[in-house]
Enzyme design. Sequence first.
Site, PDB file in Angstrom:
ATOM      1  CB  CYS A 145      24.313   7.528  10.826  1.00  0.00           C
ATOM      2  SG  CYS A 145      23.615   6.352   9.686  1.00  0.00           S
ATOM      3  CG  HIS A 187      20.516   9.903  12.085  1.00  0.00           C
ATOM      4  ND1 HIS A 187      20.999  10.049  10.805  1.00  0.00           N
ATOM      5  CD2 HIS A 187      20.390   8.561  12.287  1.00  0.00           C
ATOM      6  CE1 HIS A 187      21.167   8.858  10.256  1.00  0.00           C
ATOM      7  NE2 HIS A 187      20.802   7.932  11.139  1.00  0.00           N
ATOM      8  CD  GLU A 217      26.716   4.224   7.768  1.00  0.00           C
ATOM      9  OE1 GLU A 217      26.518   3.066   8.164  1.00  0.00           O
ATOM     10  OE2 GLU A 217      26.106   5.211   8.211  1.00  0.00           O
ATOM     11  CG  ASP A 226      -1.788   1.186   1.374  1.00  0.00           C
ATOM     12  OD1 ASP A 226      -1.626   2.138   0.572  1.00  0.00           O
ATOM     13  OD2 ASP A 226      -2.648   1.184   2.276  1.00  0.00           O
TER      14      ASP A 226
HETATM   15  N1  CAA Z   1      -0.848   3.190   5.805  1.00  0.00           N
HETATM   16  C1  CAA Z   1      -0.230   3.956   6.761  1.00  0.00           C
HETATM   17  N2  CAA Z   1       0.729   3.441   7.601  1.00  0.00           N
HETATM   18  C2  CAA Z   1       1.079   2.161   7.450  1.00  0.00           C
HETATM   19  C3  CAA Z   1       0.483   1.332   6.478  1.00  0.00           C
HETATM   20  C4  CAA Z   1      -0.539   1.878   5.641  1.00  0.00           C
HETATM   21  N3  CAA Z   1      -1.138   1.166   4.717  1.00  0.00           N
HETATM   22  N4  CAA Z   1       1.034   0.098   6.589  1.00  0.00           N
HETATM   23  C5  CAA Z   1       1.962   0.152   7.578  1.00  0.00           C
HETATM   24  N5  CAA Z   1       1.976   1.383   8.105  1.00  0.00           N
HETATM   25  C6  CAA Z   1       2.833   1.911   9.162  1.00  0.00           C
HETATM   26  C7  CAA Z   1       2.992   0.958  10.329  1.00  0.00           C
HETATM   27  O1  CAA Z   1       1.915   1.072  11.254  1.00  0.00           O
HETATM   28  C8  CAA Z   1       4.323   1.406  10.905  1.00  0.00           C
HETATM   29  O2  CAA Z   1       4.127   2.591  11.634  1.00  0.00           O
HETATM   30  P1  CAA Z   1       4.807   2.755  13.078  1.00  0.00           P
HETATM   31  O3  CAA Z   1       6.308   2.658  12.872  1.00  0.00           O
HETATM   32  O4  CAA Z   1       4.385   4.115  13.515  1.00  0.00           O
HETATM   33  O5  CAA Z   1       4.323   1.645  13.927  1.00  0.00           O
HETATM   34  C9  CAA Z   1       5.118   1.815   9.655  1.00  0.00           C
HETATM   35  O6  CAA Z   1       4.160   2.014   8.630  1.00  0.00           O
HETATM   36  C10 CAA Z   1       6.109   0.764   9.187  1.00  0.00           C
HETATM   37  O7  CAA Z   1       5.418  -0.444   9.092  1.00  0.00           O
HETATM   38  P2  CAA Z   1       6.140  -1.817   9.459  1.00  0.00           P
HETATM   39  O8  CAA Z   1       6.878  -1.636  10.764  1.00  0.00           O
HETATM   40  O9  CAA Z   1       5.177  -2.900   9.347  1.00  0.00           O
HETATM   41  O10 CAA Z   1       7.195  -1.839   8.242  1.00  0.00           O
HETATM   42  P3  CAA Z   1       8.379  -2.811   7.940  1.00  0.00           P
HETATM   43  O11 CAA Z   1       8.311  -4.084   8.685  1.00  0.00           O
HETATM   44  O12 CAA Z   1       8.469  -2.841   6.454  1.00  0.00           O
HETATM   45  O13 CAA Z   1       9.674  -2.014   8.501  1.00  0.00           O
HETATM   46  C11 CAA Z   1      11.323  -0.303   8.560  1.00  0.00           C
HETATM   47  C12 CAA Z   1       9.877  -0.635   8.271  1.00  0.00           C
HETATM   48  C13 CAA Z   1      11.721  -0.834   9.932  1.00  0.00           C
HETATM   49  C14 CAA Z   1      11.504   1.201   8.541  1.00  0.00           C
HETATM   50  C15 CAA Z   1      12.208  -0.937   7.451  1.00  0.00           C
HETATM   51  O14 CAA Z   1      11.944  -0.260   6.258  1.00  0.00           O
HETATM   52  C16 CAA Z   1      13.689  -0.853   7.718  1.00  0.00           C
HETATM   53  O15 CAA Z   1      14.251  -1.748   8.344  1.00  0.00           O
HETATM   54  N6  CAA Z   1      14.361   0.227   7.231  1.00  0.00           N
HETATM   55  C17 CAA Z   1      15.733   0.456   7.447  1.00  0.00           C
HETATM   56  C18 CAA Z   1      15.925   0.776   8.883  1.00  0.00           C
HETATM   57  C19 CAA Z   1      16.733   1.970   9.129  1.00  0.00           C
HETATM   58  O16 CAA Z   1      16.942   2.827   8.320  1.00  0.00           O
HETATM   59  N7  CAA Z   1      17.205   2.028  10.354  1.00  0.00           N
HETATM   60  C20 CAA Z   1      17.959   3.128  10.734  1.00  0.00           C
HETATM   61  C21 CAA Z   1      19.220   2.679  11.228  1.00  0.00           C
HETATM   62  S1  CAA Z   1      20.129   4.046  11.806  1.00  0.00           S
HETATM   63  C22 CAA Z   1      20.902   4.468  10.392  1.00  0.00           C
HETATM   64  O17 CAA Z   1      20.595   5.422   9.753  1.00  0.00           O
HETATM   65  C23 CAA Z   1      21.956   3.588  10.036  1.00  0.00           C
HETATM   66  C24 CAA Z   1      23.203   3.902  10.698  1.00  0.00           C
HETATM   67  O18 CAA Z   1      23.514   4.467  11.735  1.00  0.00           O
HETATM   68  C25 CAA Z   1      24.167   3.331   9.903  1.00  0.00           C
END
Ligand code: CAA
Length: 391
Positions: free
Chosen positions: A112, A234, A80, A30
Site C-alpha cells: 500500500c 492509510h 499491488e 454479529d
Molecule cells: N460488536 C462490536 N465489536 C466487535 C464484535 C461485536 N459483536 N465482535 C468483535 N468485535 C470487535 C473486536 O473486539 C475487535 O476489536 P479490536 O480490534 O478493537 O480489538 C474487532 O471487532 C475485530 O474482531 P476480531 O479481531 O476478533 O476479528 P477477526 O479475527 O475477524 O479479524 C481483521 C479482523 C484482523 C481486521 C481481519 O478482518 C483481517 O485480517 N483483515 C485484513 C487485514 C488488513 O486489512 N490488514 C491491513 C494490512 S495493511 C494493507 O492495507 C495491506 C497492504 O499494505 C498491502
Amino acid sequence: MTAVGIDQIGVYTPAQYIETTELAKRRQVDPNKFTIGIGQDQMAVPNPTTDIVSMGANAARVFLSKVDTSKIGLLIVGTESGIDQSKASALFIKSILNLPNEMRAFEIKEACFGATAGIMTAQDYVKSHPGKTALVIASDISRYGLNSGGEVTQGAGAVAMLISEHPRILEFLPQSASYSDDVNDFWRPNYSATAFVDGKYSTEKYLEFFTHTFNDYLKQTNLKVADFEALTYHLPFTKMGIKAQRLAVEGQSDKTQTRLSRHFEESAKYCRQIGNLYTGSLYLSLVSLLHHKNLKSGDLIGLYSYGSGSVAEFFAGHLVNGYQNQLSANQMADFITSRQLLSIDEYEAIYTECGKIRTDDYELMPEAVVSDGEVYFAGVKDHLRQYKVKG
Ligand code: CAA
C-alpha cells in the site's frame, strides 16, 4: 524553496456495492462486529470490466480537462494488483489518456506504500524540472477471498493526483519521516489471486511504524500534535486508523483531542462506504476529509502512509487558499448515493467471475454488466489487454 504539492485529485470507485450487515448475516457473524468492531459499513464490488488500468484512467479523467497535459513529464502508477509481470500499467493509462510521449512512465510496487513512493519521486522530479508536472495514480482491487477473515475489509478504487509547483490544493512541507523493516504481515505470491495476511500482526506493525514515523516527524520539524488541524491515515479498514489516532492524541488537551477525532471521522467516511483501496487508501482519506469538512487555507494536514512488508512514511502539507474550488465533492456524493446495491448472491457470483484466470482471447461488452466508468477493460486479444472508452 519552490512549493510543491497536490494540484488536482480525482477518485474513481466501482458503481456497485454491498452492505456489510448483509454480509455479516450470510457469514453468521454479529453485524456490529463489521460495522463497529472493524468499522466498515459498505464495500465496493468491481466487475469483470474493471481493473487497475480502467480505474486509474477514470480517476485521472476527473480533472484532466482542467490541466495542461503537455507539461506532464512523469506518470507513476502505484499498485499491488498488477495486470502484467513486465509492462507497466502506466503505459496503458498514458495511451488511453492521450498523454505526450515525452515522459517517463512506470509502475511502483511496495504494497500500500506504492503511491506514496510515487508522490515522493514526483516531488523530486517537479523540483528538478521547473515547469513540469507529474501524474501519480494509486489503483487497486483488494481481494482476500470469499468467507475469509479479511473479506469484510475488501474494496476497490483509484486516486489520481497531479503533483506540481504552486499547487492549488495541498502544499507539502519539505520534511518527511520514513521507516522500513522486513515484515511478513501481508503478501501475495505470484500464483495467488488473493492476498495472504496476518491481520492482527499487520495492525501491530502499522501502529509501531506510526509511532516511529510520527515521533520522528515531530522531532524533525519541531511541530506539536496540536499544530495539526487533522491527521489522515492509510485506512485498510477504519478501526485500524482509530487505533493510530488514539496513539497520536494520547495526553493532548480536550480541545485537540476533540478536533482531531472529529476530523478523523470525516476522513474515514469514504473508507466506510467503499472499503480498502490499498495504495489509494490514504489519499481517499484525504479526499474524504476535504469533501466533508470546509477547512481553512493554511491548515496543516498530516498524512501517514503504510505498506505491508513494510515501509511507512509520515509527511504533511498546508491547504492552499481556494482549494475547495478544485474539488468535485458534489459529484462524488451523488455518485456514492447512486451506486447499485448488490445482494450477497450477486456479489459472490461477480467475485468468482473476476477471480477466474483466463488464458484465451475474449471480449467483454459494457452492456453485459453494469459497466462502471467511461473507460473499461474490454477483454484480451492476442494475449494483449484491450481498453475502450464509451461513447
Ligand atoms: N460488536 C462490536 N465489536 C466487535 C464484535 C461485536 N459483536 N465482535 C468483535 N468485535 C470487535 C473486536 O473486539 C475487535 O476489536 P479490536 O480490534 O478493537 O480489538 C474487532 O471487532 C475485530 O474482531 P476480531 O479481531 O476478533 O476479528 P477477526 O479475527 O475477524 O479479524 C481483521 C479482523 C484482523 C481486521 C481481519 O478482518 C483481517 O485480517 N483483515 C485484513 C487485514 C488488513 O486489512 N490488514 C491491513 C494490512 S495493511 C494493507 O492495507 C495491506 C497492504 O499494505 C498491502
